[in-house]
Design a protein around this motif. Sequence first.
Motif, PDB file in Angstrom:
ATOM      1  N   GLU A  64      -2.126   7.587   2.695  1.00 32.67           N
ATOM      2  CA  GLU A  64      -1.718   6.536   3.618  1.00 32.67           C
ATOM      3  C   GLU A  64      -1.433   5.302   2.777  1.00 32.67           C
ATOM      4  OE1 GLU A  64      -4.066   6.898   7.636  1.00 32.67           O
ATOM      5  OE2 GLU A  64      -5.407   7.261   5.942  1.00 32.67           O
ATOM      6  N   SER A  65      -0.155   4.969   2.666  1.00 28.39           N
ATOM      7  CA  SER A  65       0.250   3.892   1.753  1.00 28.39           C
ATOM      8  C   SER A  65      -0.334   2.536   2.137  1.00 28.39           C
ATOM      9  CB  SER A  65       1.769   3.800   1.673  1.00 28.39           C
ATOM     10  OG  SER A  65       2.325   3.581   2.950  1.00 28.39           O
ATOM     11  N   ARG A  66      -0.673   2.344   3.378  1.00 27.68           N
ATOM     12  CA  ARG A  66      -1.219   1.061   3.833  1.00 27.68           C
ATOM     13  C   ARG A  66      -2.743   1.019   3.792  1.00 27.68           C
ATOM     14  NH1 ARG A  66       2.588   0.158   9.111  1.00 27.68           N
ATOM     15  NH2 ARG A  66       4.484  -0.278   7.954  1.00 27.68           N
ATOM     16  N   GLY A  70      -3.613   4.709  -0.521  1.00 27.76           N
ATOM     17  CA  GLY A  70      -2.331   4.261  -1.044  1.00 27.76           C
ATOM     18  C   GLY A  70      -2.445   3.525  -2.364  1.00 27.76           C
ATOM     19  N   LEU A  75      -4.338   7.505  -5.344  1.00 27.57           N
ATOM     20  CA  LEU A  75      -3.271   8.484  -5.196  1.00 27.57           C
ATOM     21  C   LEU A  75      -3.184   9.382  -6.426  1.00 27.57           C
ATOM     22  CD1 LEU A  75      -0.899   9.673  -3.700  1.00 27.57           C
ATOM     23  CD2 LEU A  75       0.506   7.764  -4.515  1.00 27.57           C
ATOM     24  N   TYR A 101       5.258   0.525  -8.637  1.00 26.87           N
ATOM     25  CA  TYR A 101       4.663   1.433  -7.649  1.00 26.87           C
ATOM     26  C   TYR A 101       5.737   2.352  -7.070  1.00 26.87           C
ATOM     27  CZ  TYR A 101       1.796   2.954  -3.685  1.00 26.87           C
ATOM     28  OH  TYR A 101       1.089   3.709  -2.782  1.00 26.87           O
ATOM     29  N   GLU A 102       6.879   1.788  -6.725  1.00 32.62           N
ATOM     30  CA  GLU A 102       7.962   2.584  -6.152  1.00 32.62           C
ATOM     31  C   GLU A 102       8.453   3.649  -7.138  1.00 32.62           C
ATOM     32  OE1 GLU A 102       7.709  -0.742  -5.738  1.00 32.62           O
ATOM     33  OE2 GLU A 102       7.324  -0.676  -3.585  1.00 32.62           O
ATOM     34  N   ILE A 105       5.884   6.435  -7.202  1.00 29.52           N
ATOM     35  CA  ILE A 105       6.024   7.316  -6.042  1.00 29.52           C
ATOM     36  C   ILE A 105       7.154   8.312  -6.282  1.00 29.52           C
ATOM     37  CG2 ILE A 105       6.644   7.407  -3.585  1.00 29.52           C
ATOM     38  CD1 ILE A 105       3.821   6.327  -4.082  1.00 29.52           C
ATOM     39  N   ASP A 116       3.343  10.614   3.055  1.00 31.99           N
ATOM     40  CA  ASP A 116       2.749   9.327   3.434  1.00 31.99           C
ATOM     41  C   ASP A 116       2.543   9.333   4.939  1.00 31.99           C
ATOM     42  OD1 ASP A 116       2.011   6.727   3.918  1.00 31.99           O
ATOM     43  OD2 ASP A 116       3.848   5.827   3.153  1.00 31.99           O
ATOM     44  N   TYR A 121       6.771   5.898   2.606  1.00 34.64           N
ATOM     45  CA  TYR A 121       7.379   6.578   1.445  1.00 34.64           C
ATOM     46  C   TYR A 121       7.681   8.017   1.737  1.00 34.64           C
ATOM     47  CZ  TYR A 121       6.077   2.446  -1.174  1.00 34.64           C
ATOM     48  OH  TYR A 121       5.961   1.171  -1.612  1.00 34.64           O
TER      49      TYR A 121
END
Length: 121
Positions: A64-66, A70, A75, A101-102, A105, A116, A121
């Motif tokens: 869960e990215s939030r 996350g 991760l 971070y992006e 991913i 996610d 994502y």
Amino acid sequence: MTREQKVAERLGLNHITEKTANQLLKVLYAVEDEQGYENKDISAAINFLQGTDSREEKPTVYFESRHESGNIFALLGKVHSALKDKDEFNALWTEIQKGSYEQAIKLIKEKVILIDLDGIY
């Protein structure tokens, strides 16, 4: 017709929105957890909604990215556990340290099926 396609057709999953698919995925994961065993029809529905095939060889990692999962280190812990080849993980870790971070991913998605549950994502 694959098992995924048969289950999707039977449940009417062929024409749902991405938002509905993400919500349904969360519910199906909860059902699997509560049952405590793998239900082949639920797994087939999950695979269909994820756009994957049961023949896919990459492991699946949920996060869960939030939320806490996350966090990049949380991760990566899940990814480390999912990958059988630790040399592959070490090479991934080396590349991840070089970017954002992006970018991390994106690199992780090359090695695992990354889901996610927050739908970002």
